[in-house]
Design a protein around this motif. Structure first.
Motif, PDB file in Angstrom:
ATOM      1  N   ILE A 138     -62.021  56.202  28.115  1.00 52.30           N
ATOM      2  CA  ILE A 138     -63.007  55.127  28.180  1.00 52.30           C
ATOM      3  C   ILE A 138     -62.558  54.125  29.236  1.00 52.30           C
ATOM      4  N   ILE A 139     -63.469  53.783  30.136  1.00 52.14           N
ATOM      5  CA  ILE A 139     -63.175  52.777  31.164  1.00 52.14           C
ATOM      6  C   ILE A 139     -64.080  51.578  30.920  1.00 52.14           C
ATOM      7  N   ARG A 140     -63.471  50.430  30.693  1.00 52.35           N
ATOM      8  CA  ARG A 140     -64.234  49.185  30.532  1.00 52.35           C
ATOM      9  C   ARG A 140     -64.244  48.451  31.863  1.00 52.35           C
ATOM     10  N   PHE A 141     -65.334  48.604  32.594  1.00 52.02           N
ATOM     11  CA  PHE A 141     -65.469  47.940  33.888  1.00 52.02           C
ATOM     12  C   PHE A 141     -65.879  46.484  33.701  1.00 52.02           C
ATOM     13  N   ALA A 142     -65.330  45.628  34.556  1.00 51.59           N
ATOM     14  CA  ALA A 142     -65.772  44.235  34.627  1.00 51.59           C
ATOM     15  C   ALA A 142     -67.108  44.182  35.378  1.00 51.59           C
ATOM     16  N   PHE A 193     -59.050  52.129  29.280  1.00 57.63           N
ATOM     17  CA  PHE A 193     -58.599  51.292  30.386  1.00 57.63           C
ATOM     18  C   PHE A 193     -59.562  50.139  30.629  1.00 57.63           C
ATOM     19  N   ASN A 194     -59.003  48.943  30.861  1.00 57.44           N
ATOM     20  CA  ASN A 194     -59.757  47.892  31.523  1.00 57.44           C
ATOM     21  C   ASN A 194     -59.688  48.136  33.017  1.00 57.44           C
ATOM     22  N   ALA A 195     -60.751  47.792  33.728  1.00 53.88           N
ATOM     23  CA  ALA A 195     -60.745  47.928  35.182  1.00 53.88           C
ATOM     24  C   ALA A 195     -61.413  46.695  35.785  1.00 53.88           C
ATOM     25  N   CYS A 196     -60.599  45.864  36.415  1.00 52.52           N
ATOM     26  CA  CYS A 196     -61.057  44.577  36.930  1.00 52.52           C
ATOM     27  C   CYS A 196     -60.100  44.133  38.024  1.00 52.52           C
TER      28      CYS A 196
END
Length: 253
Positions: A138-142, A193-196
């Motif tokens: 899972i990728i949590r995009f800003a 993952f957070n992605a920012c």
């Protein structure tokens, strides 16, 4: 694994699909619009009309090794039906595109270990996370920007911008695509993952410079709100994948 299906070839998904084609993958892509089928085909993407709310059979579309889900739907029933079909398909790996909106504004730096809000999106994340028939990252995009999505065009019609003392959490489309490539290339599954971007100027500073850079009027801000903010940490995606952001200066976009 050379066959990838991209569910949702919109602003991000279409560019992602083209980038995967350029890497030698066979790519199937979906849209909900008949008008966009030709555009996908012209770009070399095998086109499909897919609407998860329709509860149709998606067998041919799901005849791939990897599924990337890049739709904004929060239809829990639709996702439950999709997951049941994935279980009976050749899909082995899933990348689910989520959002850092799952975190509340708690006036702190937010990591993947922090508690999330109770929303349809977090419920959908968990549907994928707990499934044992396939592996999901899972990728949590800003907030997304890039190409025609320039922040200078946000908050049009002189709408006042809230929380000027808060901080921006943004990521460029190019970084989104490269992070997805790294997950596939490094076979990095069963992760969140957070992605920012690492750069978090204040909203006042960021939107003032964004507007001035395009010769627009100075923005107006809401000045009397309770101070709420969050800063999204991308330390994990950098540590685990060894990723270096391409667009990491939010004041020079």
């Amino acid at each position: 694994m050379k066959n990838i299906s991209v569910l949702g070839c919109g602003w991000l998904g279409k560019s992602l699909a083209v980038s995967l084609l350029n890497e030698g993958f066979i790519v199937k892509g979906s849209t909900t619009s008949e008008e966009k089928l030709d555009l996908l085909e012209i770009n070399g993407i095998v086109p499909f009309i897919i609407d998860i709310a329709s509860f149709e059979e998606f067998d041919e579309f799901l005849n791939s090794d990897i599924l990337i889900i890049a739709i904004t739907s929060k239809d829990i029933d639709g996702f439950e039906n999709l997951i049941s079909q994935i279980e009976n398909s050749s899909i082995q790996k899933v990348i689910f595109i989520s959002s850092t909106s799952v975190y509340g504004s708690l006036n702190k730096v937010m990591t993947e270990e922090d508690e999330v809000l109770n929303t349809p999106l977090t419920e959908i994340e968990n549907l994928f996370r707990v499934n044992t028939f396939f592996e999901t990252t899972i990728i949590r995009f800003a907030g997304l920007f890039g190409d025609e999505r320039h922040p200078s065009s946000w908050f049009k019609n002189k709408r006042k911008i809230p929380q000027p003392k808060g901080f921006v959490n943004l990521i460029h489309k190019e970084d989104c695509i490269e992070i997805i490539h790294e997950i596939i290339d490094q076979n990095c599954w069963n992760q969140t993952f957070n992605a920012c971007s690492n750069h978090h100027p204040t909203r006042r500073e960021f939107y003032t410079i964004a507007k001035l850079s395009n010769d627009l009027e100075l923005p107006e801000f809401e000045e009397n709100e309770m101070y709420k903010w969050k800063i999204i940490s991308s330390k994990k995606v950098q540590d685990v994948l060894g990723y270096t952001f391409i667009h990491d200066d939010m004041l020079s976009i």
